[in-house]
Design a protein around this motif. Structure first.
Motif, PDB file in Angstrom:
ATOM      1  N   THR A  38       0.621  -1.292  -0.113  1.00 57.85           N
ATOM      2  CA  THR A  38      -0.067  -0.085   0.021  1.00 57.85           C
ATOM      3  C   THR A  38       0.863   1.151  -0.044  1.00 57.85           C
ATOM      4  N   PHE A  63      -6.275   2.357  -2.002  1.00 56.15           N
ATOM      5  CA  PHE A  63      -6.787   1.323  -1.169  1.00 56.15           C
ATOM      6  C   PHE A  63      -7.997   0.675  -1.966  1.00 56.15           C
ATOM      7  N   ARG A  85      -8.973   9.087   4.409  1.00 56.84           N
ATOM      8  CA  ARG A  85      -9.691   7.927   3.827  1.00 56.84           C
ATOM      9  C   ARG A  85     -10.855   7.275   5.141  1.00 56.84           C
TER      10      ARG A  85
END
Length: 335
Positions: A10, A98, A55
């Motif tokens: 990530t 993501f 997020r």
């Protein structure tokens, strides 16, 4: 706090995303910001430059909540109208980095206060100035002509109060067409007393002390208004009621959001009624009774805390919090 961390794949995907958009290439240092009880916020330092990433937490999420791309749209709209907010640098859809969407914004130098005051606003005289600044910022926000922004295409201010109530009533449905017992009396009172909207403005829906960044030097000045995830176009009195409901009163029992604004407790800080009067004076709106809106705010907070508690991601959310919101809501219900 919601626990979620960046794994190495990530991090690599995020680095490539930022570099492709000309934001900042190079090795990243990532650190969480805040308590993470709602959307997750991270500071990213890359070779002398800092940016901020927002997020959602891992699902499940309350219906209609944690829409960070919508939040970014509000930031762009109100920032373009002169309100102090961070600049949106990039947005990413689900799958770009993501398994959820996200956005990246500029880093602003300042201080966030909640339970206690700290330098440069550690003097007791700073608390009244901060309360005044919060009210003035709300009046400035509500003065923005949303019909001339990108928000106009999707805004639905008609029958806002009734629709808003029904959204949160559904979250405490008992499965048989009624409402769960702790919520039933307050829900019935709200439904029986829904007012026609007093108007339509951009509302933050979560404007309180902890969602504001203050300039890094005295006197108190708002450097940025943060956390626009609940923003919408609706009745400005709901926004005002939230600000008032989040303001703690010295010597009184506090709700969880008032606990998170305890730094405002100091001699000279305006009482809730004075904050309301100041808002009407600054906004030029006709004074009005906001009791229904206060009950609505507290009912909504109780339902949201309940949903988050049942989701089980964050030990911060406990049943006692809901009880405190509902007790405060019952105080404002007037027959």
């Amino acid at each position: 706090m919601t626990t979620w961390t960046f794994d190495e794949p990530t991090r690599e995907a995020l680095c490539a995303f930022l570099e492709a958009r000309g934001i900042a290439p190079g090795a990243m240092v990532i650190a969480p910001i805040g308590d993470g009880h709602s959307n997750l916020t991270f500071r990213i330092d890359i070779e002398g430059r800092a940016v901020v990433l927002r997020r959602p937490p891992p699902p499940p999420l309350p219906p209609g909540s944690n829409d960070v791309l919508r939040e970014a749209g509000f930031l762009a709209a109100v920032g373009g109208a002169g309100l102090p907010v961070p600049e949106v640098l990039a947005t990413g859809e689900t799958g770009a980095v993501f398994d959820v969407p996200f956005y990246v914004m500029g880093m602003i130098d300042g201080v966030v206060l909640t339970e206690t005051r700290k330098a440069p606003l550690d003097e007791a005289a700073a608390a009244p100035a901060m309360a005044e600044a919060l009210v003035a910022a709300m009046a400035q926000l509500h003065a923005i002509d949303w019909t001339r922004t990108t928000l106009a295409a999707k805004a639905r201010p008609e029958a806002f109060n009734l629709r808003h109530f029904r959204i949160f009533r559904r979250m405490v449905d008992d499965g048989a067409g009624g409402v769960l017992p702790p919520y039933a009396r307050i829900a019935a009172w709200l439904e029986a007393n829904v007012p026609e909207p007093s108007g339509a403005t951009i509302i933050h829906n979560d404007l309180r002390l902890g969602n504001v960044m203050w300039a890094p030097q005295a006197p108190a000045r708002i450097a940025a208004i943060l956390d626009w995830e609940l923003a919408t176009v609706g009745d400005p009195l709901l926004d005002l009621a939230y600000l008032v409901c989040s303001a703690p009163r010295e010597g009184a029992t506090h709700t969880p959001v008032q606990d998170l604004s305890a730094a405002l407790i100091a001699p000279g800080t305006p009482e809730p009624a004075a904050l309301v009067a100041r808002y009407f004076a600054l906004s030029g709106r006709a004074p009005a009774d906001i009791a229904w809106y206060q009950v609505m705010v507290l009912f909504k907070l109780a339902t949201l805390y309940r949903y988050s508690r049942l989701a089980g991601h964050d030990p911060y959310f406990v049943e006692e919090h809901e009880d405190r919101f509902l007790a405060e809501a019952a105080f404002y219900c007037r027959d």
